[in-house]
Design an enzyme around this catalytic site. Sequence first.
Site, PDB file in Angstrom:
ATOM      1  N   TYR A  96       0.771  -1.456  -0.021  1.00 53.84           N
ATOM      2  CA  TYR A  96       0.029   0.001   0.031  1.00 53.84           C
ATOM      3  C   TYR A  96       0.765   1.297   0.139  1.00 53.84           C
ATOM      4  CZ  TYR A  96      -4.285  -2.609   0.172  1.00 53.84           C
ATOM      5  OH  TYR A  96      -5.296  -3.494  -0.090  1.00 53.84           O
TER       6      TYR A  96
ATOM      7  N   GLN B  94     -15.160   2.742  -6.494  1.00 52.89           N
ATOM      8  CA  GLN B  94     -14.447   1.650  -5.807  1.00 52.89           C
ATOM      9  C   GLN B  94     -13.031   2.071  -5.762  1.00 52.89           C
ATOM     10  OE1 GLN B  94     -15.689  -2.371  -7.328  1.00 52.89           O
ATOM     11  NE2 GLN B  94     -16.608  -1.047  -8.796  1.00 52.89           N
ATOM     12  N   ASN B  95     -12.473   3.385  -6.209  1.00 53.59           N
ATOM     13  CA  ASN B  95     -11.059   3.477  -6.287  1.00 53.59           C
ATOM     14  C   ASN B  95     -10.638   4.070  -5.037  1.00 53.59           C
ATOM     15  OD1 ASN B  95     -11.457   2.599  -8.742  1.00 53.59           O
ATOM     16  ND2 ASN B  95     -11.205   4.500  -9.913  1.00 53.59           N
ATOM     17  N   VAL B  96      -9.601   3.918  -4.853  1.00 50.38           N
ATOM     18  CA  VAL B  96      -9.070   4.389  -3.400  1.00 50.38           C
ATOM     19  C   VAL B  96      -8.023   5.896  -3.826  1.00 50.38           C
ATOM     20  CG1 VAL B  96      -9.329   2.279  -2.478  1.00 50.38           C
ATOM     21  CG2 VAL B  96      -7.088   2.884  -3.408  1.00 50.38           C
ATOM     22  N   ASP B  97      -7.772   5.866  -4.974  1.00 45.37           N
ATOM     23  CA  ASP B  97      -6.719   7.051  -5.624  1.00 45.37           C
ATOM     24  C   ASP B  97      -6.963   8.366  -5.264  1.00 45.37           C
ATOM     25  OD1 ASP B  97      -8.397   7.545  -7.810  1.00 45.37           O
ATOM     26  OD2 ASP B  97      -7.402   6.146  -8.936  1.00 45.37           O
TER      27      ASP B  97
ATOM     28  N   HIS C  12     -14.446   1.939  -0.827  1.00 43.22           N
ATOM     29  CA  HIS C  12     -13.444   0.872  -0.333  1.00 43.22           C
ATOM     30  C   HIS C  12     -12.213   1.699   0.157  1.00 43.22           C
ATOM     31  CE1 HIS C  12     -14.795  -2.313  -3.688  1.00 43.22           C
ATOM     32  NE2 HIS C  12     -15.643  -2.105  -2.656  1.00 43.22           N
TER      33      HIS C  12
ATOM     34  N   GLY D  56     -15.667   1.737 -16.120  1.00 45.40           N
ATOM     35  CA  GLY D  56     -14.282   1.218 -15.530  1.00 45.40           C
ATOM     36  C   GLY D  56     -14.507   0.162 -14.479  1.00 45.40           C
ATOM     37  N   THR D  57     -15.621  -0.614 -14.311  1.00 46.65           N
ATOM     38  CA  THR D  57     -15.448  -1.605 -13.303  1.00 46.65           C
ATOM     39  C   THR D  57     -15.862  -3.014 -14.178  1.00 46.65           C
ATOM     40  OG1 THR D  57     -16.646  -2.531 -11.339  1.00 46.65           O
ATOM     41  CG2 THR D  57     -17.637  -0.565 -12.629  1.00 46.65           C
ATOM     42  N   SER D  58     -15.284  -4.011 -13.858  1.00 45.42           N
ATOM     43  CA  SER D  58     -15.724  -5.376 -14.131  1.00 45.42           C
ATOM     44  C   SER D  58     -16.967  -5.700 -13.451  1.00 45.42           C
ATOM     45  CB  SER D  58     -14.641  -6.276 -13.855  1.00 45.42           C
ATOM     46  OG  SER D  58     -14.247  -6.513 -12.753  1.00 45.42           O
TER      47      SER D  58
HETATM   48  P1  NAD Z   1     -11.311  -4.478 -12.301  1.00 43.49           P
HETATM   49  O1  NAD Z   1     -10.099  -4.525 -12.512  1.00 43.49           O
HETATM   50  O2  NAD Z   1     -12.025  -5.548 -11.938  1.00 43.49           O
HETATM   51  O3  NAD Z   1     -11.960  -3.879 -13.658  1.00 43.49           O
HETATM   52  C1  NAD Z   1     -11.496  -2.900 -14.480  1.00 43.49           C
HETATM   53  C2  NAD Z   1     -12.482  -2.894 -15.746  1.00 43.49           C
HETATM   54  O4  NAD Z   1     -12.183  -1.571 -16.304  1.00 43.49           O
HETATM   55  C3  NAD Z   1     -12.583  -3.757 -16.609  1.00 43.49           C
HETATM   56  O5  NAD Z   1     -14.060  -3.918 -17.071  1.00 43.49           O
HETATM   57  C4  NAD Z   1     -12.019  -3.162 -17.876  1.00 43.49           C
HETATM   58  O6  NAD Z   1     -12.266  -3.634 -19.213  1.00 43.49           O
HETATM   59  C5  NAD Z   1     -12.284  -1.646 -17.638  1.00 43.49           C
HETATM   60  N1  NAD Z   1     -11.303  -0.745 -18.196  1.00 43.49           N
HETATM   61  C6  NAD Z   1      -9.645  -0.883 -18.339  1.00 43.49           C
HETATM   62  N2  NAD Z   1      -9.416   0.222 -18.638  1.00 43.49           N
HETATM   63  C7  NAD Z   1     -10.151   0.933 -19.127  1.00 43.49           C
HETATM   64  C8  NAD Z   1     -10.233   2.299 -19.633  1.00 43.49           C
HETATM   65  N3  NAD Z   1      -9.302   3.012 -20.063  1.00 43.49           N
HETATM   66  N4  NAD Z   1     -11.320   2.824 -19.846  1.00 43.49           N
HETATM   67  C9  NAD Z   1     -12.613   2.209 -19.607  1.00 43.49           C
HETATM   68  N5  NAD Z   1     -12.656   0.987 -18.960  1.00 43.49           N
HETATM   69  C10 NAD Z   1     -11.392   0.584 -18.810  1.00 43.49           C
HETATM   70  O7  NAD Z   1     -11.500  -3.158 -11.429  1.00 43.49           O
HETATM   71  P2  NAD Z   1     -13.058  -2.948 -10.521  1.00 43.49           P
HETATM   72  O8  NAD Z   1     -14.226  -3.368 -11.089  1.00 43.49           O
HETATM   73  O9  NAD Z   1     -12.695  -1.398 -10.013  1.00 43.49           O
HETATM   74  O10 NAD Z   1     -12.396  -3.975  -9.376  1.00 43.49           O
HETATM   75  C11 NAD Z   1     -12.757  -3.717  -8.002  1.00 43.49           C
HETATM   76  C12 NAD Z   1     -11.311  -3.288  -7.143  1.00 43.49           C
HETATM   77  O11 NAD Z   1     -10.459  -2.677  -7.687  1.00 43.49           O
HETATM   78  C13 NAD Z   1     -11.793  -2.428  -6.284  1.00 43.49           C
HETATM   79  O12 NAD Z   1     -11.841  -3.175  -4.699  1.00 43.49           O
HETATM   80  C14 NAD Z   1     -10.975  -1.263  -6.224  1.00 43.49           C
HETATM   81  O13 NAD Z   1     -10.858  -0.753  -4.996  1.00 43.49           O
HETATM   82  C15 NAD Z   1      -9.924  -1.811  -6.816  1.00 43.49           C
HETATM   83  N6  NAD Z   1      -8.919  -0.952  -7.425  1.00 43.49           N
HETATM   84  C16 NAD Z   1      -8.636   0.353  -7.480  1.00 43.49           C
HETATM   85  C17 NAD Z   1      -7.805   1.037  -7.944  1.00 43.49           C
HETATM   86  C18 NAD Z   1      -7.601   2.572  -7.873  1.00 43.49           C
HETATM   87  O14 NAD Z   1      -8.167   3.318  -6.947  1.00 43.49           O
HETATM   88  N7  NAD Z   1      -7.149   3.105  -9.004  1.00 43.49           N
HETATM   89  C19 NAD Z   1      -6.805   0.203  -8.749  1.00 43.49           C
HETATM   90  C20 NAD Z   1      -6.872  -1.096  -8.929  1.00 43.49           C
HETATM   91  C21 NAD Z   1      -8.260  -1.785  -8.184  1.00 43.49           C
END
Ligand code: NAD
Length: 233
Positions: free
Chosen positions: A57, A90-93, A108, A174-176
């Site tokens: 982290y 869901q992002n922490v950034d 999160h 941008g979430t799966s």
């Molecule tokens: P995930 O990795 O499961 O899914 C990412 C999704 O984003 C995918 O569907 C992918 O196709 C899509 N994607 C990738 N690049 C893209 C772009 N340029 N434009 C549009 N879509 C794009 O991520 P999630 O669903 O957020 O997973 C959940 C977990 O990931 C959470 O717990 C979250 O806290 C954590 N997380 C956060 C960060 C951050 O804060 N930046 C980074 C990594 C993971």
Amino acid sequence: MTLTRPRIVVLTGAGISAESGLPTFRDLDGLWRTYRWEELASPEGWRRHPQAVLDFYNQRRAAAWAAQPNAGHRAIAALERGFEVDVVTQNVDGLHERAGSTRVLHLHGEIEYARGTSIRRLRIHLRDQPIVLGQCCADGTQLRPDIVWFGEEVPNIGPAQRLVAMADKVLVVGTSLSVYPAAGLVHHAPPHAEKVVVALDLDTVPGDFRFLRGKAGELLPPLVAEWLHGAGA
Ligand code: NAD
């Protein structure tokens, strides 16, 4: 006379920050392909090897602090010119806030904060500084990242569900949609709401959502311009 503006709820995941250089979890260069999540993002991992968790982290905090918001984050912030906007992430950034979004609900946690390990959840603002073992909160407990780990309660899920249930538009970016309970939020959208999901790729598109496949930084600016135009803003 009070004019109420239409409400938009934007649900975001790691994909919105990919174009800022922060890796997603499940894509090819995703973080979980390098580390086992059980070791790094769980209370069990924290008990077994706290130093590895802190290292992980601390690196992510430094990377998030060094990153800049991209065109996708800025387009979401621009929605506030014409709508009541809540970002549920869901992002922490912290990149939504840095792009100018004023109402951001973190599901999160936030990487730039630490908290003690007691249930009082006292927080301190670290900015980009690392946490070290032995560093304590005001209540005398070891500092840990203010992150919601797998298996932990998600305190903001109730408020997030209520926001989605009141939305006129729900925009998912941008979430799966694979981490629960966050992934279940789409099912709280009212039937009349306009629903759009933007992602590079998605295994299952929720029922009545329109799927825009591509990069958030490329697809969101024209979508937001169209919505602002429609709202007369
Ligand atoms: P995930 O990795 O499961 O899914 C990412 C999704 O984003 C995918 O569907 C992918 O196709 C899509 N994607 C990738 N690049 C893209 C772009 N340029 N434009 C549009 N879509 C794009 O991520 P999630 O669903 O957020 O997973 C959940 C977990 O990931 C959470 O717990 C979250 O806290 C954590 N997380 C956060 C960060 C951050 O804060 N930046 C980074 C990594 C993971």
